[in-house]
Enzyme design. Sequence first.
Site, PDB file in Angstrom:
ATOM      1  N   ARG A 283       0.569   5.692  10.777  1.00 51.83           N
ATOM      2  CA  ARG A 283       0.469   4.206  10.325  1.00 51.83           C
ATOM      3  C   ARG A 283       1.164   3.445  11.322  1.00 51.83           C
ATOM      4  O   ARG A 283       0.528   1.999  11.400  1.00 51.83           O
ATOM      5  CB  ARG A 283       1.171   3.985   9.055  1.00 51.83           C
ATOM      6  CG  ARG A 283       0.562   2.801   8.279  1.00 51.83           C
ATOM      7  CD  ARG A 283       0.968   2.782   6.782  1.00 51.83           C
ATOM      8  NE  ARG A 283       2.655   2.932   6.765  1.00 51.83           N
ATOM      9  CZ  ARG A 283       3.224   2.684   5.354  1.00 51.83           C
ATOM     10  NH1 ARG A 283       2.330   2.849   4.352  1.00 51.83           N
ATOM     11  NH2 ARG A 283       4.375   2.676   5.459  1.00 51.83           N
TER      12      ARG A 283
ATOM     13  N   ARG B 130      12.772   6.813   4.809  1.00 49.39           N
ATOM     14  CA  ARG B 130      11.493   7.086   4.214  1.00 49.39           C
ATOM     15  C   ARG B 130      11.134   8.485   3.783  1.00 49.39           C
ATOM     16  O   ARG B 130      10.911   8.842   2.718  1.00 49.39           O
ATOM     17  CB  ARG B 130      10.324   6.368   4.481  1.00 49.39           C
ATOM     18  CG  ARG B 130      10.320   5.111   4.180  1.00 49.39           C
ATOM     19  CD  ARG B 130       9.163   4.082   5.162  1.00 49.39           C
ATOM     20  NE  ARG B 130       9.445   2.733   4.647  1.00 49.39           N
ATOM     21  CZ  ARG B 130       9.072   1.865   3.989  1.00 49.39           C
ATOM     22  NH1 ARG B 130       7.967   2.305   3.513  1.00 49.39           N
ATOM     23  NH2 ARG B 130       9.338   0.614   3.792  1.00 49.39           N
TER      24      ARG B 130
ATOM     25  N   ARG C 251       4.826  -6.933   7.318  1.00 45.14           N
ATOM     26  CA  ARG C 251       4.322  -6.089   8.195  1.00 45.14           C
ATOM     27  C   ARG C 251       3.309  -7.186   8.618  1.00 45.14           C
ATOM     28  O   ARG C 251       2.811  -8.241   8.160  1.00 45.14           O
ATOM     29  CB  ARG C 251       3.644  -4.988   7.738  1.00 45.14           C
ATOM     30  CG  ARG C 251       4.642  -3.877   7.330  1.00 45.14           C
ATOM     31  CD  ARG C 251       4.066  -2.812   6.791  1.00 45.14           C
ATOM     32  NE  ARG C 251       4.912  -1.747   5.907  1.00 45.14           N
ATOM     33  CZ  ARG C 251       4.541  -0.779   4.942  1.00 45.14           C
ATOM     34  NH1 ARG C 251       3.274  -0.976   4.776  1.00 45.14           N
ATOM     35  NH2 ARG C 251       5.587  -0.270   4.525  1.00 45.14           N
TER      36      ARG C 251
HETATM   37  N1  LIG Z   1       9.703  -0.211  -8.514  1.00 47.54           N
HETATM   38  C1  LIG Z   1       9.076  -0.749  -7.748  1.00 47.54           C
HETATM   39  N2  LIG Z   1       8.498  -0.296  -6.581  1.00 47.54           N
HETATM   40  C2  LIG Z   1       7.451  -0.804  -5.775  1.00 47.54           C
HETATM   41  C3  LIG Z   1       6.958  -2.183  -6.186  1.00 47.54           C
HETATM   42  N3  LIG Z   1       5.941  -2.630  -5.064  1.00 47.54           N
HETATM   43  C4  LIG Z   1       6.133  -1.413  -4.173  1.00 47.54           C
HETATM   44  N4  LIG Z   1       7.023  -0.692  -4.552  1.00 47.54           N
HETATM   45  C5  LIG Z   1       7.399   0.650  -3.926  1.00 47.54           C
HETATM   46  O1  LIG Z   1       8.182   0.505  -2.765  1.00 47.54           O
HETATM   47  C6  LIG Z   1       8.125   1.499  -1.831  1.00 47.54           C
HETATM   48  C7  LIG Z   1       7.932   0.894  -0.580  1.00 47.54           C
HETATM   49  O2  LIG Z   1       6.822   0.154  -0.508  1.00 47.54           O
HETATM   50  P1  LIG Z   1       6.415  -0.447   0.834  1.00 47.54           P
HETATM   51  O3  LIG Z   1       7.547  -1.065   1.598  1.00 47.54           O
HETATM   52  O4  LIG Z   1       5.260  -1.456   0.571  1.00 47.54           O
HETATM   53  O5  LIG Z   1       5.977   0.697   1.916  1.00 47.54           O
HETATM   54  P2  LIG Z   1       4.867   1.912   1.673  1.00 47.54           P
HETATM   55  O6  LIG Z   1       4.981   2.437   0.371  1.00 47.54           O
HETATM   56  O7  LIG Z   1       5.451   2.932   2.895  1.00 47.54           O
HETATM   57  O8  LIG Z   1       3.573   1.340   2.088  1.00 47.54           O
HETATM   58  C8  LIG Z   1       6.718   2.333  -2.441  1.00 47.54           C
HETATM   59  O9  LIG Z   1       6.879   3.358  -3.066  1.00 47.54           O
HETATM   60  C9  LIG Z   1       6.162   1.167  -3.424  1.00 47.54           C
HETATM   61  O10 LIG Z   1       5.344   2.184  -4.265  1.00 47.54           O
HETATM   62  C10 LIG Z   1       7.595  -3.058  -7.314  1.00 47.54           C
HETATM   63  O11 LIG Z   1       7.269  -3.850  -7.561  1.00 47.54           O
HETATM   64  N5  LIG Z   1       8.542  -2.190  -8.022  1.00 47.54           N
HETATM   65  N1  LIG Z   2      -5.949  11.796   2.600  1.00 50.83           N
HETATM   66  C1  LIG Z   2      -5.727  11.281   3.742  1.00 50.83           C
HETATM   67  N2  LIG Z   2      -5.707  11.871   4.872  1.00 50.83           N
HETATM   68  C2  LIG Z   2      -5.295  11.294   6.211  1.00 50.83           C
HETATM   69  N3  LIG Z   2      -4.800  10.266   6.300  1.00 50.83           N
HETATM   70  C3  LIG Z   2      -4.545   9.477   5.313  1.00 50.83           C
HETATM   71  C4  LIG Z   2      -5.033  10.044   3.933  1.00 50.83           C
HETATM   72  N4  LIG Z   2      -4.883   8.953   3.164  1.00 50.83           N
HETATM   73  C5  LIG Z   2      -4.281   7.928   3.821  1.00 50.83           C
HETATM   74  N5  LIG Z   2      -4.290   8.305   4.977  1.00 50.83           N
HETATM   75  C6  LIG Z   2      -3.425   7.606   5.977  1.00 50.83           C
HETATM   76  O1  LIG Z   2      -1.929   7.539   5.957  1.00 50.83           O
HETATM   77  C7  LIG Z   2      -1.303   6.357   6.206  1.00 50.83           C
HETATM   78  C8  LIG Z   2      -0.444   6.131   4.898  1.00 50.83           C
HETATM   79  O2  LIG Z   2      -1.441   5.545   3.904  1.00 50.83           O
HETATM   80  P1  LIG Z   2      -1.103   4.355   3.108  1.00 50.83           P
HETATM   81  O3  LIG Z   2      -2.257   4.226   1.967  1.00 50.83           O
HETATM   82  O4  LIG Z   2      -0.450   3.300   3.819  1.00 50.83           O
HETATM   83  O5  LIG Z   2       0.303   5.016   2.069  1.00 50.83           O
HETATM   84  P2  LIG Z   2       1.207   4.401   1.170  1.00 50.83           P
HETATM   85  O6  LIG Z   2       0.696   3.199   0.580  1.00 50.83           O
HETATM   86  O7  LIG Z   2       1.436   5.672  -0.130  1.00 50.83           O
HETATM   87  O8  LIG Z   2       2.684   4.234   1.759  1.00 50.83           O
HETATM   88  C9  LIG Z   2      -2.442   5.474   6.629  1.00 50.83           C
HETATM   89  O9  LIG Z   2      -2.481   5.238   7.847  1.00 50.83           O
HETATM   90  C10 LIG Z   2      -3.682   6.085   5.832  1.00 50.83           C
HETATM   91  O10 LIG Z   2      -4.793   5.666   6.850  1.00 50.83           O
END
Ligand SMILES: Nc1nc2c(ncn2[C@@H]2O[C@H](COP(=O)(O)OP(=O)(O)O)[C@@H](O)[C@H]2O)c(=O)[nH]1
Ligand SMILES: Nc1ncnc2c1ncn2[C@@H]1O[C@H](COP(=O)(O)OP(=O)(O)O)[C@@H](O)[C@H]1O
Length: 403
Positions: free
Chosen positions: A269, A280, A176
């Site tokens: 986000r 997702r 990203r």
């Molecule tokens: N099994 C596994 N899952 C991962 C790893 N790194 C990230 N993920 C998971 O992959 C999913 C997608 O991650 P990402 O593309 O960063 O999207 P986000 O969770 O929406 O921020 C999330 O559920 C992460 O926890 C990894 O090394 N192994």
């Molecule tokens: N408790 C909360 N209340 C409202 N917004 C939140 C909260 N926790 C996270 N967010 C927002 O939700 C979005 C997704 O969070 P993020 O940390 O990227 O999620 P993930 O890593 O689980 O995918 C971000 O824009 C973040 O700022």
Amino acid sequence: MGEAPAFFEDDLQGDFPNGLLLKSKGCETAVNIGCNKTYVIGATEKESACTIGVRIFDKSTSKWVIPTVLGTKPKPLGGHSAIALDEDRILVIKGNSTSDDCFWFLEVNTAFVREQKTRFGTEVVAWSKGVIGESEKPIVISGPSGVGKGTLISKLMEEFPSMFGFSVSHTTRAPRNNEQNGVHYHFTERSVMEKDIKDEKFLEFAAVHGNLYGTSIEAVEVVTDRGKRCILDIDVQGARSVRASALEAVFIFICPPSFEELEKRLRSRGTETEEQIQKRLRNAKAELEQGNSPGLFDHILVNDDLEKCYKNLKKLLGLGECVKTTKIPVPKLVHIPLEHTVSKIDQKILINCTAPKQEKSAPNMFMLDLSSTKGGAPGRTRGLSIYAVEPSTNGVIGSEVLS
Ligand SMILES: Nc1nc2c(ncn2[C@@H]2O[C@H](COP(=O)(O)OP(=O)(O)O)[C@@H](O)[C@H]2O)c(=O)[nH]1
Ligand SMILES: Nc1ncnc2c1ncn2[C@@H]1O[C@H](COP(=O)(O)OP(=O)(O)O)[C@@H](O)[C@H]1O
């Protein structure tokens, strides 16, 4: 098959005792395991290209076998000693190095190695680095996309920078805008990642939202080697794999207050296309169900109010209001010179350093205690402790704990 080194050829005729350092010449040592196998560890070719190879001489067939070698190997050795700890492991001590990099285990018949022998259909050995002292269990954080895992982890790392370190996963998804290679993820080609998975470099991996994600063994080790507690942000499939692995961890699942709120956060986000958001959200349903699987997660936290959830997260990690953020003290480094001898006394190894350049005041005898070691290949062997000891006429007296 290569020839036996000169010194070794002679020794093979003799009957040498099990479990003792036999001989070291140049970069090679030979250690007997059981009645039939001798493991030759060390440099393969010229000193300059000194890579630490392993060969096995099978006395029942009088043949050399080259095993499949797994795990992170020690960096080229100038010289080392080796001693069999039991029928399963050989301790290799690198000379001229400090205690953060001198103790290595060559696993020859542990549960992990036996499993891999069946898998590869070859002889297998696996390296595991020995780490002095205990370290706290890694933390696995899972939950559906958009629930706030990244936000909570960032808060934790900001407040306790010296205490926690993030396990940087590999992924085949595109970065990203705000993401940096090597910081948020190691962005990689699918073919490269598939090869690394085949080569056993990953602790776990999973296909998530159409891409491959995985935690390399190295990603966890670089954090724990710095004395930090490792945080893994991985999906539920990954959590399940880690649960089944040798890595002991604390498993936390983060839930949204409602599905609608999850969708709102994911949209706000602004990092995914509509199609990716839909994917997702579909996956989130299954993940929320799996999050409740009995025995998988140790704790479930609802991320409704962010501050409240963060406070609860800190509480369950034992981080009260007044936890100090001072650095965890690094264990005092012990230097093991090139010239040293080793002997085994129960679960302890006596290291006698005989280097002439040793400072007069510096201790030259150490006891390495392996009685509370944990872990092992494919990760590190932890829980080693080392003491300085002084010899006396009736054995060993006086000891100073160094870590
Ligand atoms: N099994 C596994 N899952 C991962 C790893 N790194 C990230 N993920 C998971 O992959 C999913 C997608 O991650 P990402 O593309 O960063 O999207 P986000 O969770 O929406 O921020 C999330 O559920 C992460 O926890 C990894 O090394 N192994
Ligand atoms: N408790 C909360 N209340 C409202 N917004 C939140 C909260 N926790 C996270 N967010 C927002 O939700 C979005 C997704 O969070 P993020 O940390 O990227 O999620 P993930 O890593 O689980 O995918 C971000 O824009 C973040 O700022």
